[in-house]
Design a protein around this motif. Sequence first.
Motif, PDB file in Angstrom:
ATOM      1  N   ALA A   1     118.226  96.166 -40.288  1.00 55.85           N
ATOM      2  CA  ALA A   1     118.090  94.351 -39.684  1.00 55.85           C
ATOM      3  C   ALA A   1     119.759  94.712 -39.611  1.00 55.85           C
ATOM      4  N   LEU A   2     119.936  93.381 -38.717  1.00 54.87           N
ATOM      5  CA  LEU A   2     121.843  92.512 -38.517  1.00 54.87           C
ATOM      6  C   LEU A   2     121.692  91.119 -38.662  1.00 54.87           C
ATOM      7  N   ARG A   3     120.420  90.624 -38.581  1.00 55.54           N
ATOM      8  CA  ARG A   3     120.397  89.600 -38.569  1.00 55.54           C
ATOM      9  C   ARG A   3     119.516  88.981 -39.831  1.00 55.54           C
ATOM     10  N   SER A   4     119.538  88.268 -40.809  1.00 50.61           N
ATOM     11  CA  SER A   4     119.422  87.448 -41.559  1.00 50.61           C
ATOM     12  C   SER A   4     117.509  87.163 -42.374  1.00 50.61           C
ATOM     13  N   GLU A   5     117.503  86.569 -40.555  1.00 53.42           N
ATOM     14  CA  GLU A   5     116.384  86.327 -40.674  1.00 53.42           C
ATOM     15  C   GLU A   5     114.459  87.319 -40.369  1.00 53.42           C
ATOM     16  N   ARG A   6     115.389  88.875 -40.401  1.00 52.68           N
ATOM     17  CA  ARG A   6     114.319  89.543 -39.729  1.00 52.68           C
ATOM     18  C   ARG A   6     114.272  90.395 -41.393  1.00 52.68           C
ATOM     19  N   LYS A   7     112.556  90.213 -41.530  1.00 55.74           N
ATOM     20  CA  LYS A   7     112.412  91.452 -43.661  1.00 55.74           C
ATOM     21  C   LYS A   7     111.703  92.690 -42.782  1.00 55.74           C
ATOM     22  N   PRO A   8     111.736  93.644 -43.723  1.00 54.91           N
ATOM     23  CA  PRO A   8     111.106  94.678 -43.497  1.00 54.91           C
ATOM     24  C   PRO A   8     109.703  94.358 -42.990  1.00 54.91           C
ATOM     25  N   GLY A   9     109.511  95.423 -42.271  1.00 52.95           N
ATOM     26  CA  GLY A   9     108.165  95.514 -41.257  1.00 52.95           C
ATOM     27  C   GLY A   9     108.226  94.351 -40.422  1.00 52.95           C
ATOM     28  N   ASP A  10     109.523  93.588 -39.744  1.00 52.84           N
ATOM     29  CA  ASP A  10     109.347  92.888 -38.247  1.00 52.84           C
ATOM     30  C   ASP A  10     109.246  94.406 -37.574  1.00 52.84           C
ATOM     31  N   LEU A  11     108.811  93.825 -36.829  1.00 58.94           N
ATOM     32  CA  LEU A  11     108.712  94.242 -35.437  1.00 58.94           C
ATOM     33  C   LEU A  11     109.602  94.003 -33.920  1.00 58.94           C
ATOM     34  N   LEU A  12     110.970  94.720 -33.651  1.00 60.07           N
ATOM     35  CA  LEU A  12     111.207  95.083 -32.855  1.00 60.07           C
ATOM     36  C   LEU A  12     111.315  95.074 -31.187  1.00 60.07           C
ATOM     37  N   LEU A  13     111.067  94.988 -30.461  1.00 58.98           N
ATOM     38  CA  LEU A  13     110.853  94.746 -29.048  1.00 58.98           C
ATOM     39  C   LEU A  13     112.244  94.283 -27.722  1.00 58.98           C
ATOM     40  N   PRO A  14     113.053  95.706 -28.246  1.00 56.54           N
ATOM     41  CA  PRO A  14     114.485  94.244 -27.327  1.00 56.54           C
ATOM     42  C   PRO A  14     115.042  94.495 -26.230  1.00 56.54           C
ATOM     43  N   GLU A  15     114.977  93.659 -25.926  1.00 56.91           N
ATOM     44  CA  GLU A  15     114.976  93.377 -24.567  1.00 56.91           C
ATOM     45  C   GLU A  15     116.634  94.516 -23.727  1.00 56.91           C
ATOM     46  N   THR A  16     117.471  95.079 -24.200  1.00 55.47           N
ATOM     47  CA  THR A  16     119.203  95.523 -24.991  1.00 55.47           C
ATOM     48  C   THR A  16     118.978  96.515 -25.486  1.00 55.47           C
ATOM     49  N   VAL A  17     119.668  97.380 -25.043  1.00 56.02           N
ATOM     50  CA  VAL A  17     120.509  98.572 -25.944  1.00 56.02           C
ATOM     51  C   VAL A  17     121.607  98.679 -26.193  1.00 56.02           C
ATOM     52  N   PHE A  18     122.244  98.234 -27.252  1.00 58.26           N
ATOM     53  CA  PHE A  18     123.769  98.576 -26.980  1.00 58.26           C
ATOM     54  C   PHE A  18     124.229  99.884 -27.396  1.00 58.26           C
TER      55      PHE A  18
END
Length: 237
Positions: free
Chosen positions: A72-89
């Motif tokens: 995670a890069l953001r403090s709100e994200r916790k282990p097990g959170d699912l990411l469905l990104p719209e963009t890739v850097f």
Amino acid sequence: MHGARIGVVAALDAEARVFSLAGALSHDALIEVGEQILLCISGMGPERATAATDRLIAAGVDGLVSWGTAGALRSERKPGDLLLPETVFWAGQCWAVDVAWRGSLAKSLSIPFHAGGVLSVDEPCGSRAAKAAFLMDYPSAQGVDMESGAIAAAAHDADTPFIVIRSVVDPADQSLPAVATTSVDAYGRPQALRLARGLLRHPAELSTLLGLGGQMQKALRTLRTVAPALRYAGKAA
């Protein structure tokens, strides 16, 4: 779409196992997962991810998935959170995932997910300070991995739709113990001798390492929940 095939790139054996694969896993051949999914276990890093993506494209898949775990890069994200990104850097460039496919998957999920971006890097990002610095440079990024950028670039070059599905292991405020990255091989398999040597040098890291194992299990449970919903919804096959 009937007859469409999805090419899934997973870096680690554990990430591939969520597809209920039994027995020894092959790193030298594409793996059939049912009728619709063709899986390639790439190993960690962009070079391996590029090679795996190229193999899947050569096999004629209709869409590509960057599949697995992330920090995670953001403090709100916790282990097990699912990411469905719209963009890739990655490497100073930005790629958009396939909007229709991502949207179709999002509607089919029974668990919450997070949008935004994902940052790909060439080396493991294990320190809290590094994560904070990356977030400053990429404020829309939710997480960081080592493969999505290479997959996005190869998919773009081949005019093949792609999406990213990642589950968080380590939160933004956690620095990984050195032994976590030095005692596994490219496929995430523990190397007993390296592990023993690392813990002898840094015995205090054992408790953190055990906690990290629990976080990995949370991330894998999330991926296991998403796997049955993975269907192609891009261009007609």
